[in-house]
Structure formats: structure tokens, C-alpha cells
Design a protein around this motif. Structure first.
Motif, mmCIF file in Angstrom:
data_model
loop_
_atom_site.group_PDB
_atom_site.id
_atom_site.type_symbol
_atom_site.label_atom_id
_atom_site.label_comp_id
_atom_site.label_asym_id
_atom_site.label_seq_id
_atom_site.Cartn_x
_atom_site.Cartn_y
_atom_site.Cartn_z
ATOM 1 N N HIS A 1 65.263 -7.844 60.918
ATOM 2 C CA HIS A 1 64.885 -7.258 62.211
ATOM 3 C C HIS A 1 65.871 -6.169 62.637
ATOM 4 N N LEU A 2 67.155 -6.429 62.480
ATOM 5 C CA LEU A 2 68.144 -5.445 62.924
ATOM 6 C C LEU A 2 68.141 -4.214 62.036
ATOM 7 N N ASP A 3 67.964 -4.394 60.735
ATOM 8 C CA ASP A 3 67.847 -3.224 59.858
ATOM 9 C C ASP A 3 66.678 -2.352 60.275
ATOM 10 N N ALA A 4 65.543 -2.981 60.628
ATOM 11 C CA ALA A 4 64.363 -2.218 61.047
ATOM 12 C C ALA A 4 64.586 -1.534 62.387
ATOM 13 N N ALA A 5 65.334 -2.188 63.287
ATOM 14 C CA ALA A 5 65.509 -1.651 64.637
ATOM 15 C C ALA A 5 66.593 -0.588 64.712
ATOM 16 N N LEU A 6 67.726 -0.781 63.972
ATOM 17 C CA LEU A 6 68.891 0.093 64.122
ATOM 18 C C LEU A 6 69.140 0.976 62.914
ATOM 19 N N ALA B 1 41.527 -0.760 58.917
ATOM 20 C CA ALA B 1 41.299 -0.955 60.340
ATOM 21 C C ALA B 1 42.526 -0.532 61.138
ATOM 22 N N VAL B 2 42.279 0.029 62.312
ATOM 23 C CA VAL B 2 43.371 0.470 63.173
ATOM 24 C C VAL B 2 43.901 -0.726 63.958
ATOM 25 N N LEU B 3 45.200 -0.884 63.908
ATOM 26 C CA LEU B 3 45.846 -1.985 64.612
ATOM 27 C C LEU B 3 46.848 -1.442 65.603
ATOM 28 N N GLN B 4 46.997 -2.158 66.708
ATOM 29 C CA GLN B 4 48.166 -1.923 67.537
ATOM 30 C C GLN B 4 49.312 -2.746 66.958
ATOM 31 N N GLU B 5 50.484 -2.124 66.891
ATOM 32 C CA GLU B 5 51.648 -2.833 66.368
ATOM 33 C C GLU B 5 52.683 -2.935 67.477
ATOM 34 N N ILE B 6 53.091 -4.167 67.745
ATOM 35 C CA ILE B 6 54.046 -4.448 68.820
ATOM 36 C C ILE B 6 55.429 -4.500 68.188
ATOM 37 N N ASP B 7 56.215 -3.465 68.461
ATOM 38 C CA ASP B 7 57.482 -3.261 67.764
ATOM 39 C C ASP B 7 58.640 -3.763 68.617
ATOM 40 N N PRO B 8 59.424 -4.748 68.106
ATOM 41 C CA PRO B 8 60.533 -5.282 68.894
ATOM 42 C C PRO B 8 61.825 -4.478 68.789
ATOM 43 N N GLY B 9 61.783 -3.304 68.149
ATOM 44 C CA GLY B 9 62.998 -2.506 67.993
ATOM 45 C C GLY B 9 63.747 -2.273 69.300
ATOM 46 N N PRO B 10 63.075 -1.819 70.369
ATOM 47 C CA PRO B 10 63.790 -1.606 71.638
ATOM 48 C C PRO B 10 64.420 -2.885 72.185
ATOM 49 N N HIS C 1 67.262 -19.356 84.199
ATOM 50 C CA HIS C 1 67.695 -17.965 84.334
ATOM 51 C C HIS C 1 66.488 -17.057 84.537
ATOM 52 N N ARG C 2 66.678 -16.017 85.297
ATOM 53 C CA ARG C 2 65.651 -15.005 85.478
ATOM 54 C C ARG C 2 66.241 -13.663 85.087
ATOM 55 N N ALA C 3 65.443 -12.864 84.392
ATOM 56 C CA ALA C 3 65.926 -11.566 83.941
ATOM 57 C C ALA C 3 64.747 -10.642 83.720
ATOM 58 N N ALA C 4 64.990 -9.346 83.901
ATOM 59 C CA ALA C 4 63.956 -8.356 83.627
ATOM 60 C C ALA C 4 63.626 -8.387 82.138
ATOM 61 N N PRO C 5 62.379 -8.159 81.788
ATOM 62 C CA PRO C 5 61.977 -8.278 80.382
ATOM 63 C C PRO C 5 62.575 -7.175 79.516
ATOM 64 N N TYR C 6 62.948 -7.546 78.322
ATOM 65 C CA TYR C 6 63.336 -6.545 77.335
ATOM 66 C C TYR C 6 62.099 -5.758 76.908
ATOM 67 N N PRO C 7 62.286 -4.481 76.544
ATOM 68 C CA PRO C 7 61.127 -3.641 76.199
ATOM 69 C C PRO C 7 60.693 -3.812 74.745
ATOM 70 N N PHE C 8 59.435 -3.572 74.498
ATOM 71 C CA PHE C 8 58.853 -3.420 73.162
ATOM 72 C C PHE C 8 58.212 -2.034 73.108
ATOM 73 N N ALA C 9 57.998 -1.543 71.914
ATOM 74 C CA ALA C 9 57.245 -0.298 71.722
ATOM 75 C C ALA C 9 55.873 -0.649 71.147
ATOM 76 N N ILE C 10 54.868 0.121 71.480
ATOM 77 C CA ILE C 10 53.519 -0.066 70.948
ATOM 78 C C ILE C 10 53.151 1.174 70.149
ATOM 79 N N ARG C 11 52.706 0.949 68.921
ATOM 80 C CA ARG C 11 52.223 2.061 68.103
ATOM 81 C C ARG C 11 50.967 1.620 67.378
ATOM 82 N N THR C 12 50.225 2.556 66.851
ATOM 83 C CA THR C 12 49.025 2.211 66.088
ATOM 84 C C THR C 12 49.299 2.450 64.609
#
Length: 776
Positions: free
Chosen positions: A563-568, A661-670, A642-653
Motif C-alpha cells: 500500500h505504501l509503495d503504491a501511495a508514496l 467494463a468501466v469501473l470506479q476505483e477507490i484509491d487509498p493513496g491520499p 474517538h472522533r476525527a475528520a475522515p481521511y481522504p480517498f481519491a476516485i478514478r475510473t
């Protein structure tokens, strides 16, 4: 004004004391007539004053015996019955389907009798009546009469026979009826020798308070028990059982339970339910429990005593007891005496035994409270074989045998709308569990007289359940229906919700570990558009390679690296001082080479592995997990409160699979970049864990809501093992409901793979009905 009626009652109304209940109710209201079993229902012929008849009909629903479940009540005018008075008549023509109800916790009347020094069942460890006691665990065949139970060897004394034959007695036709004069007996033994004791319960309690570990024979199998407040006893149990970290269940009375855990109305209702499950409850701080009972957890698996033996043992010991399955690590729970003596030798210091045989192994059921109600996590003693019901338009569906999955295995038998989801059987990669699975299927098929017309299996051909199902279908010339794993998860939720076939498509969010996808890749975090017959994948978590395949599920640092290699990017990961410490001494270069070459590193979109990786980043997961879900449970426990603002995800197709088939991909990189920044800045792990949960919930809920809007769909169903996380389920439900969507959640069928067979059966039945309609 006098009138007469025929009243037909359907549901679980046989073998639960329903006819004597009707008899007493009719006498109370001054009615005449009779009641009898008639096929799969109870038929009542009744006459009397109109107002008394109306009160009688209402009371059939409102005052029914605790084990009864009324699914339908039909009333029609009839000729007056002959003669006076009210009688319990012989069963009518046709096969009497008395059915079998689950084992039921000791009722208040029997508890009071056990505590009454003047009663002949005072302190008797096998007290029961029509409203409580063993049922499914003692049944050897049908009809459900004493000769077809493991009580056949105990000849009723005159006093018990009198109660058994008296319609006015609460033990009328209670098949397990017994007393100290004629029933099962209790003894304590060590190394096969009976220990001399005037009262085995007193001596067993003395051993427990002195720190001993006892094997206790219960209803569905053996437990291993010890003092839950003793760190030494708990540590010894863990070492002997080779269970280093998985939480242990605790048994306590209601007063002690309230001192140990926070109990709201839903929790009390779950604890005191006749099924008496283990309930996951929030721990109170500073209890006397040993820390080793549930290390690192904020919840405790707690149950109340559910047999007379348990009530007596707890009262005598005067403290909460660990009460965990009597087995060695990875083996099924022992339930036969000889096997228990063999497998539990070296773990238990002594055995509290009895001579009533157990017909089948039944682990304790497990539930937790989420989104306002109890939700089943493991279906076992107290719940199985309670039937589930398919939607109303499955009335004419073919009989299906659904084989379930590889882990948390359970199978499902259906006939029309009736669905029998088996008790929890375990993981089929263990040979003993695979043998138990085959035995259980043969057992259910014989007892419930089930002849399948089709076999449903998971799409994964290497699953033991899939192979066995294919062999069975071929042997008997039956259609074989392969159902994609996540489609089955969503179909189970639809079926439980009563979603009819003509209600159309829903959006399904399936979050779990892994399942074989329709494109041949590994799925585990999917958004689907589906009905019973078909599904289309619309979105997924961005896949990462699982270096080492199955090893990645046991060693979270492998998934974290991917995951970290893909994100950073690899250079950034290698240069990050915190990550250098996280991966120090790990075979990073080897793992990256495997991922680059695709050598035993299949890509997977797994929500379960995403949770594992975050737990490892926060130092909450060990290098090697000792049980499934260990990392995710630690992460949820850390996020609680604990309460905290949500971490972001990126959405791409992206193009998904060979069909383009076209898919939405939910990317946890951010998300990973934000979490690393917070960790470097010293943000508390609890807040990071909370932000992670909120981020996952928002990303998938928003993507699903957008897709629902785009496709004109008004309902979303949530399922998969990751959905057992209460923080995640509740956050997603709130967000989806806030977008105006109907949200369907699993409850009676587990969200994990223990409920998969129910969904497989629904899909197979729907496909067969559609095929038959097309041919006809």
C-alpha cells in the motif's frame, strides 16, 4: 353469541409446548373443542362466546410459548365441535412435521425450582421443561419423541411420567424431562478416575477458585473453564491451549455482567434472550477481570449461564468464569466423552462430566449490538436450526443445497421459502473440520428429510466446499450453480430483508477479506449492482499485490509495504525515517521483486487487508497474526471513543477485467499520506484510527450513493466480514440514509462467510425459477 371456528397456526408451533398452551388457554376462556398437529401446522377446532373466542385468538399470538414462532394464523367459520370440554387430539393424517427447535436457556420457573429446597429437583443439574432445556443437541432423528433423542436410555420415573402425561403441567411432552431419581448424573474426574465428592459442583467450584482449569461438558460440547479474575489461571489456559491473543468468552450472572460491561436495553435483551448467546459488550474500566481475558480489547464476549449446571457452578464459585470452546487450537470443539478426554488431556486439570450423550457439536452463538440491534456473528447453540425465511415469491422455489465457503463454514438447505442455515462448523482447511462438515450435512439431510434439486457453490473451484458440492451434484445428476462470493453476501442480506425478486436491483457494498471475482482476480472491497440472478461490479478498492499470497493475510507488514509503495513510491518509503523502523529486518527487496514479477503476488482489492495494514502502521498488529481479524479488532478497539475528520480517498475510473467494463476505483493513496503525516506529528493512534474508519465509511458510502443515483436505484445492502465492525457499519448506514437511500443490513444471517450459504441458496433458487419460467 356462540360461534365456532377452525384456526390454523403455522410456524414453529410443534415440539414447543404449543398444544398444551392452547389447551390451557381454551380452558381459561371457557371454550370447547380440540387441538391437534396436522402436517406442518397446528389445527384448532374451537367454539364458545364470540368475545371469548376473540380474546383466545389474540392470546394465541401475544401469549405463545417462548419457543414458538407464529408465521401465519388463519381463521374460518366451522360447525360446532362434538361434545363438551377441550381436548388435545391425536395428530391428523399426513406426515407430522414437528420440526426441531434450538437448545434454550433455563427458564425462570426451572431456575426457581432448582433453588427451592422443598422441590424434588432442588440443585438438579439437568432440570428442564417444555419452555427450556436441550433440544437440537439431543435429537437423533424424527419424530421428536424421547426414543429418538439421547434421553432414550433414561427411563422416566413415575413422578416424571405423571408430569409428562398431564396437559396442564409445564412438562407435558417435554422430551428431556428428568429428575435426580431417573435422569442424567454428574461426576468429577481426573485422568479417567472419578473423584470422590458428595457434590461434584461444590468440588468443581473449589478447584476453579484455587486456579485450576476444568473441562466442563455442557449442551453442545465441552468448555474449558477457569477463574476469569486470575491472571495466572488465564495465562495457563492460553499456554496450554496455544491461544496467545484471541479474546476468551466469559460467563457471569446478570448482576456480575452489569458490573463488567455497559448494558443498555439492546444488550440486556440479547444477553437474556432464550438463545443465550455470547454478546460482545463494552468493557467497564477497572474491572476485576484478568487483563489476559481480552488483551487490547474494549469489548468482552459475555454470556449468562444457560443450563442448570452452569447456574449451579457459577453460584458456587461466586466469580465470573472464562468459558471457552473445549478444543486445542485449530481443532473443532470436543463433544464426545472419549475424544474430549483424549484431546483435552494436558489442558484441563479435571473434567466435570455427565452421562447424557450429545448428538451433535454446537459452538456457542455470538452476537454484537450494532446499528441498534443484535447482529449474529456466529450461528450455533441457541440459534441453529431456527429457520430463516426466503421472500414470499420464492414459495415454489426448487430445493437447494448451498455449500458455503472455506472459512466460517456453514451450509444451507432450502425448500420453497424455508431455509435452514446450519450451525457454525469452522474452517475447512482443517481436516477434522472438513470431516465434521460432511457429517453435519448428512445429519441435517437425514433429520430434515432434505432431497436437493440443485447444488450451489462458491465460484472458487479450489474451495473444499465447492469441490464437494460439485462431486455431489455430479453423483446425483443435479444442476450445479456457481455463485460469485460477494454476490452471495449481498443476496443473503436481500433474502433476510424479504426483498422480492420483482423489486429489482440494489447497490451492494461487500467488504471482506478475499473472494474470487467474476474476472478471475481476487476481490474484497466491491460496490455491485445486483439482484438475485445477476450482478455487475461498478466500483472497487484499488488493488495491491499480496506478496506471498496467503502469507499476506498472516503478516500485515507485507500488505502495508504494498500500500505504501503504491501511495508514496518506493524511494519515498525507503527515505521515510518512521517507515525505515517499521520495515527494519523485513525482506523488503524480496517482496518487491515478487510484486514486480507477479510471482505469488496476486493483485487484490481487499478491505480486510487494508485494515490489517493500517493496524500494522500504528503498531497495533504483531508481525505475525495469531488469528483471523486480530489486526482489525485492535484497530477498531483503538478507534472507539474517538472522533476525527475522515481521511481522504481519491476516485478514478479504470477498465475492470477482460470485458473492458468501466469501473470506479477507490484509491487509498491520499489516506496513507495523511496518516503518515499525522503519525510523524505525534497525533494519538486513537484519532488516526478513527479518521481511518471515517474515511473508509465516507468513501464507500459516497461512491455507492453516487452510483445509486446514476442508475436510479433506491436501496443499498451492506455485507462481508469487515461489516462486523460496528464503527464502520453505523457510519456507513448514517451516511447512506442521509443521502435518502434505504439501507439493508445483515442481522440473523452473519455478515461474514457464515451467512454466505444463505445467499448462495437464494441466488441458485432465483436462477432456477427464471430458467423454469423461460422453458415453460
Amino acid at each position: 353469541m356462540e360461534r365456532a371456528e377452525e384456526i390454523v397456526v403455522r410456524g414453529i408451533v410443534q415440539g414447543v409446548g404449543f398444544r398444551p398452551f392452547v389447551y390451557r388457554l381454551a380452558l381459561r376462556h371457557g371454550l370447547s373443542g380440540s387441538v391437534r398437529n396436522a402436517g406442518d401446522r397446528v389445527a384448532i377446532h374451537v367454539a364458545g362466546a364470540a368475545d371469548a373466542l376473540e380474546a383466545f385468538a389474540r392470546a394465541l399470538n401475544t401469549e405463545a410459548p417462548p419457543l414458538a414462532r407464529i408465521n401465519g394464523l388463519e381463521r374460518r367459520p366451522a360447525a360446532p365441535p362434538e361434545g363438551a370440554g377441550f381436548a388435545i387430539a391425536e395428530s391428523g393424517a399426513g406426515e407430522v412435521s414437528v420440526g426441531i427447535v434450538p437448545d434454550v436457556a433455563t427458564c425462570p420457573a426451572c431456575r426457581a425450582e432448582m433453588g427451592d429446597p422443598a422441590a424434588r429437583r432442588h440443585r438438579y443439574a439437568f432440570t428442564n421443561c417444555t419452555d427450556c432445556g436441550p433440544r437440537f443437541s439431543i435429537v437423533a432423528g424424527l419424530p421428536y419423541d424421547r426414543p429418538a433423542t439421547t434421553m432414550a436410555g433414561f427411563l422416566m420415573c413415575a413422578d416424571c411420567r405423571s408430569e409428562y402425561d398431564d396437559p396442564a403441567d409445564r412438562r407435558f411432552h417435554a422430551q428431556p424431562i428428568a429428575c435426580p431419581a431417573c435422569g442424567p448424573r454428574l461426576w468429577l474426574e481426573r485422568e479417567g478416575a472419578v473423584l470422590p465428592s458428595a457434590d461434584p459442583i461444590v468440588e468443581a467450584a473449589r478447584l476453579l477458585t484455587a486456579g485450576a482449569i476444568l473441562a466442563v461438558k455442557g449442551i453442545g460440547g465441552f468448555h474449558l473453564a477457569c477463574d476469569a479474575t486470575s491472571a495466572v489461571a488465564v495465562a495457563a489456559l492460553r499456554a496450554r491451549k496455544q491461544r496467545p491473543a484471541k479474546p476468551l468468552a466469559v460467563m457471569a450472572d446478570l448482576a456480575a455482567a452489569a458490573a463488567l460491561c455497559e448494558l443498555d436495553g439492546a444488550a440486556r435483551a440479547a444477553l437474556t434472550h432464550p438463545s443465550a448467546p455470547i454478546v460482545l459488550l463494552p468493557l467497564r474500566p477497572g474491572t476485576a477481570l484478568a487483563a489476559g481475558v481480552a488483551p487490547g480489547q474494549r469489548h468482552l464476549g459475555l454470556m449468562l449461564p444457560y443450563t442448570p449446571l452452569h447456574h449451579l457452578l457459577l453460584a458456587e464459585a461466586g466469580l465470573p468464569l472464562v468459558m471457552t470452546s473445549g478444543n486445542r487450537s485449530s481443532e473443532p470443539q470436543a463433544f464426545r466423552d472419549a475424544a474430549a478426554r483424549r484431546s483435552l488431556a494436558g489442558i484441563a486439570d479435571a473434567f466435570l462430566m455427565h452421562d447424557r450423550p450429545i448428538a451433535r457439536r454446537l459452538d456457542d452463538s455470538v452476537v454484537r449490538i450494532a446499528a441498534g440491534r443484535a447482529r449474529v456473528m456466529r450461528r450455533g447453540r441457541g440459534l441453529a436450526p431456527l429457520p430463516l425465511t426466503l421472500p414470499e415469491d420464492f414459495e415454489n422455489a426448487s430445493a437447494v443445497l448451498a455449500m458455503g465457503a472455506e472459512v466460517k463454514s456453514a451450509f444451507c438447505l432450502t425448500r420453497g421459502r424455508n431455509a435452514l442455515l446450519s450451525h457454525h462448523l469452522g474452517d475447512l482447511d482443517e481436516p477434522a473440520t472438513a470431516d465434521a462438515f460432511g457429517e453435519a450435512h448428512a445429519d441435517y439431510a437425514a433429520i430434515f428429510r432434505h432431497a436437493p434439486e440443485a447444488v450451489a457453490v462458491d465460484l472458487h473451484p479450489a474451495y473444499r466446499a465447492s469441490r464437494d458440492g460439485a462431486d455431489l451434484a455430479q453423483e446425483h445428476g443435479l444442476p450445479l450453480v456457481a455463485v460469485q462470493h460477494h454476490h452471495a453476501h449481498i443476496a443473503a442480506v436481500l433474502a433476510e430483508a424479504g426483498w422480492r425478486r420483482d423489486q429489482g436491483t440494489v447497490i451492494g457494498i461487500a467488504l471482506d477479506g478475499l473472494g474470487l471475482g467474476a474476472d478471475g482476480t481476487l476481490w474484497g472491497a466491491e460496490i455491485l449492482a445486483c439482484d438475485y440472478r445477476a450482478m455487475t461490479r461498478l466500483a472497487r478498492l484499488a488493488p495491491i499485490p499480496l506478496a506471498g499470497g496467503d502469507a499476506a493475510a498472516r503478516e500485515p507488514f507485507r500488505v502495508l509495504l504494498a500500500h505504501l509503495d503504491a501511495a508514496l513510491g518506493r524511494d519515498a518509503v525507503d527515505a521515510h525515517p518512521l517507515l525505515a523502523r517499521r520495515f527494519a529486518g523485513r525482506p523488503v527487496a524480496t517482496l518487491r521483486a515478487m510484486m514486480d514479477k507477479g510471482l505469488n503476488a496476486p493483485p487484490a482489492s481487499s478491505a480486510g487487508r487494508l485494515f490489517d495494514a493500517m493496524a500494522r502502521l500504528l503498531g497495533l498488529a504483531p508481525e505475525r497474526l495469531s488469528f483471523e481479524g486480530e489486526a482489525a479488532m485492535a484497530l477498531e478497539a483503538t478507534a472507539l471513543g474517538h472522533r476525527a475528520a475522515p481521511y481522504p480517498f481519491a476516485i478514478r475510473t479504470t477498465e475492470g477485467g477482460p470485458d473492458g467494463a468501466v469501473l470506479q476505483e477507490i484509491d487509498p493513496g491520499p489516506l496513507w499520506r495523511a496518516a503518515l503525516d499525522d503519525l510523524a506529528a505525534g497525533r494519538p493512534p486513537g484519532e488516526i484510527a478513527a479518521a481511518f474508519h471515517a474515511g473508509v465509511a465516507d468513501a464507500f458510502a459516497d461512491a455507492a450513493a453516487d452510483l445509486a443515483q446514476a442508475h436510479g436505484i433506491g436501496a443499498v445492502a451492506l455485507s462481508g466480514g469487515v461489516m462486523q465492525n460496528a464503527i464502520l457499519m453505523e457510519a456507513m448506514e448514517r451516511r447512506l440514509a442521509g443521502r435518502g437511500l434505504a439501507v439493508l443490513l445483515p442481522a440473523e444471517a452473519p455478515a461474514n462467510d457464515g451467512g454466505l450459504a444463505f445467499g448462495q441458496a437464494a441466488v441458485a433458487a432465483a436462477r432456477l425459477m427464471a430458467s423454469q419460467a423461460a422453458e415453460g
